[in-house]
Design a protein around this motif. Structure first.
Motif, PDB file in Angstrom:
ATOM      1  N   ALA A 369      22.007  -1.086  -4.999  1.00 42.40           N
ATOM      2  CA  ALA A 369      20.724  -0.489  -5.373  1.00 42.40           C
ATOM      3  C   ALA A 369      19.643  -0.916  -4.395  1.00 42.40           C
ATOM      4  O   ALA A 369      19.644  -2.046  -3.886  1.00 42.40           O
ATOM      5  CB  ALA A 369      20.332  -0.915  -6.789  1.00 42.40           C
ATOM      6  N   VAL A 370      18.711  -0.003  -4.133  1.00 42.07           N
ATOM      7  CA  VAL A 370      17.529  -0.331  -3.341  1.00 42.07           C
ATOM      8  C   VAL A 370      16.303  -0.031  -4.184  1.00 42.07           C
ATOM      9  O   VAL A 370      16.267   0.939  -4.948  1.00 42.07           O
ATOM     10  CB  VAL A 370      17.478   0.448  -2.012  1.00 42.07           C
ATOM     11  N   THR A 371      15.298  -0.889  -4.060  1.00 44.23           N
ATOM     12  CA  THR A 371      14.057  -0.730  -4.810  1.00 44.23           C
ATOM     13  C   THR A 371      12.882  -0.913  -3.869  1.00 44.23           C
ATOM     14  O   THR A 371      12.807  -1.918  -3.143  1.00 44.23           O
ATOM     15  CB  THR A 371      13.955  -1.767  -5.950  1.00 44.23           C
ATOM     16  N   VAL A 372      11.991   0.056  -3.872  1.00 45.49           N
ATOM     17  CA  VAL A 372      10.739  -0.039  -3.131  1.00 45.49           C
ATOM     18  C   VAL A 372       9.636  -0.234  -4.157  1.00 45.49           C
ATOM     19  O   VAL A 372       9.514   0.555  -5.108  1.00 45.49           O
ATOM     20  CB  VAL A 372      10.483   1.230  -2.295  1.00 45.49           C
ATOM     21  N   ARG A 373       8.825  -1.281  -3.967  1.00 48.58           N
ATOM     22  CA  ARG A 373       7.879  -1.690  -4.996  1.00 48.58           C
ATOM     23  C   ARG A 373       6.518  -1.957  -4.386  1.00 48.58           C
ATOM     24  O   ARG A 373       6.403  -2.505  -3.282  1.00 48.58           O
ATOM     25  CB  ARG A 373       8.408  -2.948  -5.688  1.00 48.58           C
ATOM     26  N   GLY A 374       5.476  -1.571  -5.110  1.00 51.34           N
ATOM     27  CA  GLY A 374       4.118  -1.850  -4.686  1.00 51.34           C
ATOM     28  C   GLY A 374       3.286  -2.378  -5.831  1.00 51.34           C
ATOM     29  O   GLY A 374       3.418  -1.930  -6.973  1.00 51.34           O
ATOM     30  N   VAL A 375       2.438  -3.351  -5.539  1.00 51.72           N
ATOM     31  CA  VAL A 375       1.577  -3.967  -6.545  1.00 51.72           C
ATOM     32  C   VAL A 375       0.145  -3.949  -6.033  1.00 51.72           C
ATOM     33  O   VAL A 375      -0.121  -4.335  -4.888  1.00 51.72           O
ATOM     34  CB  VAL A 375       2.000  -5.423  -6.853  1.00 51.72           C
ATOM     35  N   VAL A 376      -0.754  -3.497  -6.906  1.00 52.20           N
ATOM     36  CA  VAL A 376      -2.183  -3.553  -6.612  1.00 52.20           C
ATOM     37  C   VAL A 376      -2.856  -4.211  -7.803  1.00 52.20           C
ATOM     38  O   VAL A 376      -2.726  -3.741  -8.933  1.00 52.20           O
ATOM     39  CB  VAL A 376      -2.775  -2.145  -6.369  1.00 52.20           C
ATOM     40  N   GLY A 377      -3.562  -5.323  -7.535  1.00 47.93           N
ATOM     41  CA  GLY A 377      -4.197  -6.031  -8.630  1.00 47.93           C
ATOM     42  C   GLY A 377      -5.439  -6.763  -8.192  1.00 47.93           C
ATOM     43  O   GLY A 377      -5.799  -6.777  -7.005  1.00 47.93           O
ATOM     44  N   THR A 378      -6.076  -7.361  -9.179  1.00 45.69           N
ATOM     45  CA  THR A 378      -7.286  -8.112  -8.902  1.00 45.69           C
ATOM     46  C   THR A 378      -7.022  -9.237  -7.916  1.00 45.69           C
ATOM     47  O   THR A 378      -7.841  -9.513  -7.032  1.00 45.69           O
ATOM     48  CB  THR A 378      -7.849  -8.687 -10.216  1.00 45.69           C
ATOM     49  N   GLN A 379      -5.866  -9.885  -8.055  1.00 44.20           N
ATOM     50  CA  GLN A 379      -5.568 -11.048  -7.225  1.00 44.20           C
ATOM     51  C   GLN A 379      -4.323 -10.884  -6.371  1.00 44.20           C
ATOM     52  O   GLN A 379      -3.930 -11.816  -5.685  1.00 44.20           O
ATOM     53  CB  GLN A 379      -5.400 -12.284  -8.114  1.00 44.20           C
ATOM     54  N   GLU A 380      -3.690  -9.735  -6.412  1.00 43.20           N
ATOM     55  CA  GLU A 380      -2.436  -9.580  -5.675  1.00 43.20           C
ATOM     56  C   GLU A 380      -2.284  -8.162  -5.147  1.00 43.20           C
ATOM     57  O   GLU A 380      -2.561  -7.186  -5.846  1.00 43.20           O
ATOM     58  CB  GLU A 380      -1.236  -9.908  -6.570  1.00 43.20           C
ATOM     59  N   GLN A 381      -1.806  -8.049  -3.909  1.00 47.21           N
ATOM     60  CA  GLN A 381      -1.398  -6.787  -3.310  1.00 47.21           C
ATOM     61  C   GLN A 381      -0.069  -7.070  -2.603  1.00 47.21           C
ATOM     62  O   GLN A 381       0.000  -7.958  -1.744  1.00 47.21           O
ATOM     63  CB  GLN A 381      -2.427  -6.256  -2.309  1.00 47.21           C
ATOM     64  N   THR A 382       0.965  -6.327  -2.986  1.00 49.88           N
ATOM     65  CA  THR A 382       2.308  -6.610  -2.477  1.00 49.88           C
ATOM     66  C   THR A 382       3.050  -5.312  -2.207  1.00 49.88           C
ATOM     67  O   THR A 382       2.936  -4.342  -2.965  1.00 49.88           O
ATOM     68  CB  THR A 382       3.113  -7.454  -3.493  1.00 49.88           C
ATOM     69  N   ALA A 383       3.829  -5.303  -1.133  1.00 49.49           N
ATOM     70  CA  ALA A 383       4.782  -4.234  -0.852  1.00 49.49           C
ATOM     71  C   ALA A 383       6.122  -4.907  -0.550  1.00 49.49           C
ATOM     72  O   ALA A 383       6.175  -5.881   0.216  1.00 49.49           O
ATOM     73  CB  ALA A 383       4.329  -3.383   0.328  1.00 49.49           C
ATOM     74  N   SER A 384       7.207  -4.392  -1.171  1.00 46.76           N
ATOM     75  CA  SER A 384       8.498  -5.064  -0.989  1.00 46.76           C
ATOM     76  C   SER A 384       9.636  -4.056  -0.991  1.00 46.76           C
ATOM     77  O   SER A 384       9.529  -2.959  -1.553  1.00 46.76           O
ATOM     78  CB  SER A 384       8.731  -6.108  -2.087  1.00 46.76           C
ATOM     79  N   PHE A 385      10.718  -4.461  -0.337  1.00 49.21           N
ATOM     80  CA  PHE A 385      11.967  -3.707  -0.318  1.00 49.21           C
ATOM     81  C   PHE A 385      13.073  -4.659  -0.755  1.00 49.21           C
ATOM     82  O   PHE A 385      13.236  -5.744  -0.178  1.00 49.21           O
ATOM     83  CB  PHE A 385      12.254  -3.165   1.086  1.00 49.21           C
ATOM     84  N   THR A 386      13.850  -4.250  -1.787  1.00 51.23           N
ATOM     85  CA  THR A 386      14.891  -5.118  -2.336  1.00 51.23           C
ATOM     86  C   THR A 386      16.231  -4.412  -2.317  1.00 51.23           C
ATOM     87  O   THR A 386      16.339  -3.228  -2.678  1.00 51.23           O
ATOM     88  CB  THR A 386      14.569  -5.522  -3.790  1.00 51.23           C
ATOM     89  N   TYR A 387      17.245  -5.128  -1.874  1.00 43.28           N
ATOM     90  CA  TYR A 387      18.632  -4.668  -1.975  1.00 43.28           C
ATOM     91  C   TYR A 387      19.325  -5.540  -3.008  1.00 43.28           C
ATOM     92  O   TYR A 387      19.221  -6.765  -2.985  1.00 43.28           O
ATOM     93  CB  TYR A 387      19.346  -4.778  -0.626  1.00 43.28           C
ATOM     94  N   ARG A 388      20.054  -4.899  -3.929  1.00 44.07           N
ATOM     95  CA  ARG A 388      20.751  -5.639  -4.978  1.00 44.07           C
ATOM     96  C   ARG A 388      22.134  -5.030  -5.172  1.00 44.07           C
ATOM     97  O   ARG A 388      22.257  -3.852  -5.508  1.00 44.07           O
ATOM     98  CB  ARG A 388      19.970  -5.594  -6.287  1.00 44.07           C
ATOM     99  N   ARG A 389      23.144  -5.832  -4.978  1.00 50.83           N
ATOM    100  CA  ARG A 389      24.525  -5.388  -5.165  1.00 50.83           C
ATOM    101  C   ARG A 389      25.088  -6.097  -6.392  1.00 50.83           C
ATOM    102  O   ARG A 389      25.373  -7.303  -6.366  1.00 50.83           O
ATOM    103  CB  ARG A 389      25.351  -5.722  -3.923  1.00 50.83           C
ATOM    104  N   ASN A 390      25.217  -5.347  -7.486  1.00 50.97           N
ATOM    105  CA  ASN A 390      25.790  -5.906  -8.709  1.00 50.97           C
ATOM    106  C   ASN A 390      27.313  -5.961  -8.609  1.00 50.97           C
ATOM    107  O   ASN A 390      27.939  -5.192  -7.877  1.00 50.97           O
ATOM    108  CB  ASN A 390      25.388  -5.066  -9.924  1.00 50.97           C
TER     109      ASN A 390
END
Length: 658
Positions: A369-390
């Motif tokens: 699985a691949v997950t592209v994630r973005g966070v926008v907040g008062t104290q945090e801004q994040t962009a990430s790419f995750t690979y997960r092999r179950n």
């Protein structure tokens, strides 16, 4: 007019025929409404029930009748002054207290004509017909328990004192309970050395009652054990009981066709686009050549469903043709593989936070699985790419990789960070909660950070870490434990470069215990200790230090707000050691609950935490116990706050606090 009779029944007073007004003969053409039109010139009474053929002849056509078993008619019921008058009633059984177990009562309540209409008014004719039907029902239920030629008397009586409902009663004499004279499981001898084990799986034996429930339960148990001991094609026929009324005994025969002992063979898929047979074999808890077990097949089915890649799956045993093995035919239907998700949140000390993610659960088959994630907040801004092999080469092994870029602005520090990390872990889950779980990983971090120690000046850190963790889970539930304990440890040796290279190691130990205090209350306690071996707190990157305070730490305080403070703004700076304690009572009322709690904790800049500086918070939580776990809302307040701490803090999340 209703008159009370000496016997307590109701009688009907009817005027002589010549005093009755002339009746319009057109009533004869009225449509049938299910009840005979009452003969107003005669007294209305309950006729005796005809003898049930089952009372005078045997359960099988070739058995002889029981000449000594008397047949009792239903007792003549009371009559109404007006046959058409409708009254409510109650129903009571007597004489079967020692026989009527929960199954007997449930069946009567579900099948009884009287029970079905108990909440509605009915006239005498309706009640009498229901008495007849229920008398026959009771006779069948008693036969199922092994009681033949029962005497069943039904009657209607006037309402008892303080009630306006008629009393419908059954006086039951069950008779003699028939016993098993013989139990023959034909065909079990073909199972060889498994015969003794299989016979023990069928509880009914000679001398036991001819109880249909026990016999059918024994048949199901025998079928289950056959499928669990290597007989995938076994067939157990319906039980046959021959009743001898003269001896009041029965002979039980069941034909068993074992179908041959088999071991697991190959796994065969109808469609290998999602994953192949090799991957299915990796997540199975059996190997080719192991004895066939139906429970292993069901476990594999649930594991395939848990991948989230299929909407349905069926596993069918197929004879391999060699007389030794059984193959598994796996038929899967793919589920939607892409998901877009979002969430909004708020936490005291953390501010507002919005997150959105896109995931493809099988981008790199199988289960990559691949997950592209973005966070926008008062104290945090994040962009990430995750690979997960179950299920990485083994059931519940998980391989992960992460690349993230973040900008975090908190009171404790300001960090702009790039992280590259990976890990292999043995995970626990709701499908199979494990006693031991572990993780080994590696991290490379480049971070530009500022804190109170640097006076706002930014420092660049290059960090390499090898985090290791091991946890024992002896609790009874992953998301909502009610008894048992958990104990875990984490060790992270790290190298940091900032002007010069230095090393240190982070050590953390967590423990929690859960103890029921009655049916609705669970007492839960938690302790956490941590220390950093080597270096000084000023040298260590602010984002790698210990912090305390918040919904998963000491409630009542802001996120990371506990501990030493420094600078003009009195900002928290974290520390080298950590101590936290929590105690709460989880009181549940159905799907809801309340949780009073008290937490304590402290951060120290020394090697060991200072317990005299503990910060204490207390409050009350609300819980909603959903099908996927408890949803919690905790409201806390600090008991001995530091300057600038809020009076109230609110936390919302899924799962218990610990």
């Amino acid at each position: 007019m209703l008159l009370a009779c000496p016997g307590g029944a109701l009688a009907q007073t009817v005027a002589p025929p010549e005093a009755m007004p002339e009746i319009d003969q057109s009533l004869d053409t009225m449509p049938d409404i299910g009840l005979d039109w009452p003969d107003l010139g005669q007294e209305d009474s309950v006729k005796p029930l005809p003898a049930d053929p089952a009372d005078v002849q045997v359960a099988t056509p070739d058995a002889a009748p029981d000449a000594g078993a008397p047949v009792e008619p239903v007792e003549e019921a009371a009559t109404f002054a007006d046959a058409g008058e409708e009254r409510r009633y109650t129903v009571q059984l007597s004489g079967v207290d020692t026989i009527a177990d929960a199954t007997f009562k449930l069946r009567f309540d579900e099948l009884s004509a009287l029970r079905l209409g108990e909440g509605k008014a009915a006239n005498l004719a309706q009640i009498n017909r229901r008495i007849k039907e229920d008398s026959e029902l009771l006779d069948r239920l008693l036969r199922a328990k092994g009681y033949y030629a029962a005497r069943i008397r039904g009657a209607v009586a006037a309402p008892p004192a303080g009630s306006d409902r008629l009393a419908v009663s059954f006086d039951i004499t069950p008779g003699t309970q028939y016993l098993l004279e013989s139990v023959d499981l034909t065909g079990l001898a073909e199972t060889g050395d498994k015969e003794a084990q299989l016979r023990a799986a069928f509880p009914p034996k000679v001398g036991d009652p001819v109880d249909a429930d026990a016999i059918l339960a024994g048949r199901d148990a025998l079928s289950a054990v056959l499928a669990e001991t290597g007989f995938p094609f076994a067939k157990v026929d319906e039980p046959e009981v021959r009743i001898d009324h003269e001896e009041r005994k029965g002979d039980l025969d069941i034909i068993v066709t074992p179908g041959g002992y088999r071991s697991f063979g190959a796994i065969r898929l109808n469609d290998d686009k999602l994953f192949g047979a090799h991957h299915v074999q990796e997540i199975a808890r059996f190997d080719p050549g192991d004895p066939y077990k139906a429970s292993d097949v069901e476990d594999l089915r649930r594991a395939i469903v848990a991948t989230g890649l299929v909407s349905s799956v069926s596993l069918t045993p197929k004879d391999a043709g060699d007389g030794t093995h059984v193959d598994l035919a796996v038929d899967v239907r793919p589920a939607p593989l892409r998901t877009i998700a979002g969430q909004l949140g708020y936490g005291t000390g953390e501010g507002y936070r919005a997150e959105v993610s896109w995931q493809h659960r099988n981008f790199f088959p199988p289960e990559g699985a691949v997950t592209v994630r973005g966070v926008v907040g008062t104290q945090e801004q994040t962009a990430s790419f995750t690979y997960r092999r179950n299920n990485f080469h083994r059931r519940d092994n998980v391989l992960t990789g992460l690349l993230s870029v973040s900008n975090i602005q908190r009171d404790a520090y300001d960090a702009r960070t790039i992280t590259l990390s990976g890990g292999l872990e043995r995970q626990t889950n709701i499908l199979f909660q494990k006693d031991w779980v572990w993780r080994i990983g590696a991290e490379l971090i480049a971070s530009d950070e500022a804190d109170a120690f640097s006076g706002g000046a930014r420092r660049t850190f290059l960090i390499g870490a090898i985090p290791l963790s091991l946890t024992y889970d002896g609790s009874d539930d992953l998301l909502n434990p009610s008894k048992g304990f958990r104990l875990g440890g984490r060790l992270s040796p790290e190298l940091s470069f900032q002007d010069k290279t230095f090393g240190y190691a982070k050590v953390q130990v967590d423990g929690s215990i859960y103890q029921p205090a009655g049916e609705k209350i669970v007492i839960a306690a938690r302790a956490r200790f941590g220390t950093i071996l080597g270096s000084t707190v000023e040298q260590i990157a602010p984002s790698r230090r210990f912090y305390a305070g918040g919904g998963a730490s000491v409630r009542g305080y802001g996120y990371q707000a506990i501990g030493p403070r420094f600078g003009v703004d009195d900002d928290p700076v974290g520390g080298k050691s950590l101590a936290e304690f929590s105690l709460e009572a989880r009181v549940r009322f159905g799907n809801f609950g309340v949780v009073p709690f008290v937490d304590a904790g402290n951060i120290s800049t020394t090697f060991l935490p200072r317990f005299r500086d503990l910060r204490i918070g207390t409050g009350l939580g609300l819980r909603y116990y959903s099908s996927f776990g408890p949803i919690r809302i905790d409201v806390g307040t600090p008991i001995n706050p530091q300057k600038g701490d809020p009076r109230v803090a609110v936390y919302v999340s899924l799962g218990q606090a610990f």
